[in-house]
Write an enzyme that holds these catalytic residues in place. Structure first.
Site, PDB file in Angstrom:
ATOM      1  N   CYS A 241     -27.618 -16.102 -19.240  1.00 12.04           N
ATOM      2  CA  CYS A 241     -27.977 -16.296 -20.535  1.00 12.04           C
ATOM      3  C   CYS A 241     -27.406 -15.415 -21.621  1.00 12.04           C
ATOM      4  O   CYS A 241     -27.110 -14.314 -21.158  1.00 12.04           O
ATOM      5  CB  CYS A 241     -29.181 -16.942 -20.695  1.00 12.04           C
ATOM      6  SG  CYS A 241     -29.963 -18.305 -19.686  1.00 12.04           S
TER       7      CYS A 241
ATOM      8  N   ASP B 231     -10.756 -13.482 -10.852  1.00  8.96           N
ATOM      9  CA  ASP B 231     -12.011 -12.348 -10.675  1.00  8.96           C
ATOM     10  C   ASP B 231     -12.881 -12.781  -9.353  1.00  8.96           C
ATOM     11  O   ASP B 231     -13.468 -11.967  -9.091  1.00  8.96           O
ATOM     12  CB  ASP B 231     -12.939 -12.660 -11.887  1.00  8.96           C
ATOM     13  CG  ASP B 231     -13.635 -13.875 -12.022  1.00  8.96           C
ATOM     14  OD1 ASP B 231     -12.910 -15.125 -12.433  1.00  8.96           O
ATOM     15  OD2 ASP B 231     -14.570 -14.130 -11.617  1.00  8.96           O
TER      16      ASP B 231
ATOM     17  N   CYS C  52     -27.745 -14.737  -5.164  1.00  7.34           N
ATOM     18  CA  CYS C  52     -28.155 -13.750  -6.116  1.00  7.34           C
ATOM     19  C   CYS C  52     -29.516 -14.422  -6.382  1.00  7.34           C
ATOM     20  O   CYS C  52     -29.881 -15.468  -7.021  1.00  7.34           O
ATOM     21  CB  CYS C  52     -27.276 -13.654  -7.154  1.00  7.34           C
ATOM     22  SG  CYS C  52     -28.125 -13.086  -8.819  1.00  7.34           S
TER      23      CYS C  52
ATOM     24  N   CYS D 288     -26.307  -3.168  -8.596  1.00  7.80           N
ATOM     25  CA  CYS D 288     -27.042  -4.245  -7.981  1.00  7.80           C
ATOM     26  C   CYS D 288     -25.653  -4.783  -7.239  1.00  7.80           C
ATOM     27  O   CYS D 288     -24.627  -5.481  -7.985  1.00  7.80           O
ATOM     28  CB  CYS D 288     -28.064  -5.195  -8.236  1.00  7.80           C
ATOM     29  SG  CYS D 288     -28.410  -6.521  -6.914  1.00  7.80           S
TER      30      CYS D 288
ATOM     31  N   CYS E 209     -24.752  -9.663  -3.908  1.00  8.08           N
ATOM     32  CA  CYS E 209     -24.237 -10.560  -3.517  1.00  8.08           C
ATOM     33  C   CYS E 209     -23.118 -10.354  -2.666  1.00  8.08           C
ATOM     34  O   CYS E 209     -22.712 -11.427  -1.975  1.00  8.08           O
ATOM     35  CB  CYS E 209     -23.794 -11.421  -4.762  1.00  8.08           C
ATOM     36  SG  CYS E 209     -22.851 -10.637  -5.991  1.00  8.08           S
TER      37      CYS E 209
HETATM   38  P1  5GP Z   1     -14.848 -21.917  -7.153  1.00  9.85           P
HETATM   39  O1  5GP Z   1     -14.500 -20.568  -6.183  1.00  9.85           O
HETATM   40  O2  5GP Z   1     -16.146 -21.947  -6.873  1.00  9.85           O
HETATM   41  O3  5GP Z   1     -14.084 -22.737  -7.190  1.00  9.85           O
HETATM   42  O4  5GP Z   1     -14.889 -20.895  -8.628  1.00  9.85           O
HETATM   43  C1  5GP Z   1     -14.377 -19.741  -8.892  1.00  9.85           C
HETATM   44  C2  5GP Z   1     -14.238 -19.715 -10.225  1.00  9.85           C
HETATM   45  O5  5GP Z   1     -15.260 -19.730 -11.045  1.00  9.85           O
HETATM   46  C3  5GP Z   1     -13.550 -18.154 -10.768  1.00  9.85           C
HETATM   47  O6  5GP Z   1     -12.417 -18.201 -11.264  1.00  9.85           O
HETATM   48  C4  5GP Z   1     -14.792 -17.549 -11.645  1.00  9.85           C
HETATM   49  O7  5GP Z   1     -13.927 -17.121 -12.832  1.00  9.85           O
HETATM   50  C5  5GP Z   1     -15.688 -18.791 -12.069  1.00  9.85           C
HETATM   51  N1  5GP Z   1     -17.065 -18.282 -11.923  1.00  9.85           N
HETATM   52  C6  5GP Z   1     -17.523 -17.080 -10.888  1.00  9.85           C
HETATM   53  N2  5GP Z   1     -18.624 -16.975 -10.947  1.00  9.85           N
HETATM   54  C7  5GP Z   1     -19.166 -18.075 -12.180  1.00  9.85           C
HETATM   55  C8  5GP Z   1     -20.793 -18.377 -12.416  1.00  9.85           C
HETATM   56  O8  5GP Z   1     -21.560 -17.751 -12.097  1.00  9.85           O
HETATM   57  N3  5GP Z   1     -20.522 -19.499 -13.304  1.00  9.85           N
HETATM   58  C9  5GP Z   1     -19.408 -20.105 -13.575  1.00  9.85           C
HETATM   59  N4  5GP Z   1     -19.523 -21.075 -14.527  1.00  9.85           N
HETATM   60  N5  5GP Z   1     -18.234 -19.647 -13.072  1.00  9.85           N
HETATM   61  C10 5GP Z   1     -18.005 -18.707 -12.276  1.00  9.85           C
HETATM   62 MG    MG Z   2     -11.992 -18.222 -13.513  1.00  9.23          MG
END
Ligand code: 5GP
Ligand code: MG
Length: 468
Positions: free
Chosen positions: A9, A359, A395, A446, A449
């Site tokens: 947040c 990322d 996490c 930390c 994860c």
């Molecule tokens: P996934 O692999 O779950 O489809 O999503 C990866 C994408 O989610 C990455 O491009 C990253 O930018 C975004 N992402 C990574 N961590 C988080 C998070 O904690 N919350 C949200 N909303 N997006 C995230």
């Molecule tokens: Mg992304």
């Protein structure tokens, strides 16, 4: 029952000599919107009491012109923007929380995740306190109010309450008599910084909020520090809480924070650029161009291009006007949904061999969709490079990971992930490489994860809480 919340947040608080606190909190929350888009709220200290306005939605959907016009002129206010996992996003869990007690009211805004919330809540219920929400942040607010009464003193009450809390908490709280308190947990999991100008003080999750509200950055709140601010001046600050091991969440630099913020002496932009350079060293590849996945992969792509000498190009055009209310009207459109938000730029992609930098891979669905959209316009090769290590563990302190089984890197090997997402090659930065890229940060990290090394005893409490 407490929900298994993971909250990432935004918090902000201000204490001023003039009555412009609402404007500062509103502008600050707009700058921090990237940290939470599910709910927003503001609490203002007015007339020995507290006025609260909050709802689900984006900051400007909740704090509309009409709502802002109704808010009282106040010298002290706090605000919150909330990110939550699906299912828990009810108005009851939107912050700030207002707690009434015998001799007053406090409003609290929290970023992080408390691992012993369930135990603290049962303790408070035995004392006769009621709870209306399912969030750990409500527990914090009540615990602090309870301790202010028993200590008969604001500072002592906050300190005693903070000693009981386990896990991640960056907090701003405000009393009905215009005092603003800022607390950062002794590990320093979540960021919190202080700014100053001629009118007073602001405390915010990230320095980009101080910039956009006209406050000069003063310093980060020290892990374990408690600060009291009144009439625009810091009237008390002391480090009261000590952890066995400090550790800022390294994912703040990877993903959460805005690149124009500086957290614990390290620029988020610089950190991401360095991650890209490190990726190029650890996972070089012969390709035509480098492009980043908007928005959070862009800076690491710049670093990769710089280090490798490959040209950096825009791979996509992002539609900036799609709100959260975006719906997928039919099966046909659902299949092309990724292109509605992120359309690949044919001029830069067709016939080219591409290094695609993002990322993180969490569940793996985003990368698969993006790579298939590049293939659909005839990318020759797609080499995926990820500026965080494989995400393997849950996490406990505030990231949105509900279950390790949903983490693709927890389930299958890197070679299998590469195949699953349809890439020609896949490389993740190493944990050591990531730490090296962030080595200007003044706190240790930390990295739980990625390598299960949380470096704290809070984790056991969390397991206990989640399993019950
Ligand atoms: P996934 O692999 O779950 O489809 O999503 C990866 C994408 O989610 C990455 O491009 C990253 O930018 C975004 N992402 C990574 N961590 C988080 C998070 O904690 N919350 C949200 N909303 N997006 C995230
Ligand atoms: Mg992304």
């Amino acid at each position: 029952m407490l929900d298994k919340l993971r909250e990432e947040c935004a918090i902000i608080g201000t204490s001023l000599k003039c009555e412009e606190a609402a404007g500062v909190v509103y502008n600050g929350l707009l700058a921090l919107q990237h940290r939470g888009q599910e709910g927003a709220g503001i609490a203002l200290s007015y007339n020995q009491s507290i006025v609260l306005e909050k709802d689900v939605g984006l900051v400007n959907e909740v704090l509309t012109e009409k709502v802002l016009a109704k808010l009282p002129k106040a010298k002290t206010a706090i605000g919150h923007a909330r990110y939550s996992t699906t299912g828990s996003n009810t108005i009851k869990n939107v912050q700030p929380f207002l707690t009434e007690y015998l001799t007053g009211r406090i409003a609290t805004a929290h970023n992080g995740n408390i691992t012993n919330a369930k135990q603290v809540r049962s303790m408070l219920e035995k004392e006769g306190l009621d709870f209306s929400a399912t969030s750990d942040s409500e527990v914090i607010s009540s615990l602090i109010a309870f301790n202010i009464i028993s200590c008969k003193n604001l500072l002592k009450g906050v300190i005693e309450a903070s000693k009981i809390l386990c896990g991640a908490f960056s907090l701003v709280l405000m009393t009905g008599d215009k005092k603003l308190v800022a607390v950062r947990d002794p590990h320093g999991f979540r960021p919190l910084c202080i700014g100053k100008n001629e009118y007073g003080i602001a405390v915010a999750s990230e320095s980009c909020a101080l910039d956009s509200c006209g406050f000069d950055f003063v310093r980060d709140v020290i892990p374990g520090e408690v600060i009291i601010i009144e009439n625009g001046e810091i009237i008390h600050s002391s480090v009261e809480l000590v952890a066995k091991k400090q550790g800022l969440c390294i994912f703040e630099y990877v993903y959460f924070a805005r690149p124009d913020s500086v957290i614990d002496n390290l620029s988020v932009y610089e950190a991401r650029f360095n991650m890209g350079r490190m990726l190029a060293k650890e996972h070089p590849i012969d390709a035509d161009v480098v492009c980043g996945v908007p928005d959070s992969g862009l800076e690491a792509a710049m670093g990769y291009a710089y280090e490798s000498g490959l040209p950096l190009v825009s791979g996509f055009v992002k539609n900036r006007y799609i709100g959260r209310s975006f719906i997928y009207p039919s099966q046909l459109q659902r299949e092309h949904a990724v292109k509605i938000k992120l359309n690949p730029l044919r001029a830069n992609i067709e016939g080219k061999s591409i290094v695609l930098v993002d990322d993180s891979i969490v569940r793996g669905t985003t990368s698969a969709k993006i790579i298939s959209s590049l293939r659909s316009i005839n990318a020759k090769q797609v080499h995926m490079r990820i500026s965080s290590p494989p995400f393997r563990h849950t996490c406990h302190f505030g990231t949105d990971i509900d279950n390790e089984q949903n983490l693709i890197a927890n389930q299958i090997s890197i070679e299998e992930i590469c195949k699953r997402i349809g890439a020609d090659s896949l490389g993740f930065i190493s944990v050591e490489g990531l730490k090296e890229a962030c080595n200007k940060c003044s706190l240790p990290f930390c990295t739980g994860c990625f390598n299960n090394d949380y470096g704290t005893d809070c984790v056991e409490m969390s397991k206990f809480q989640l399993e019950e």
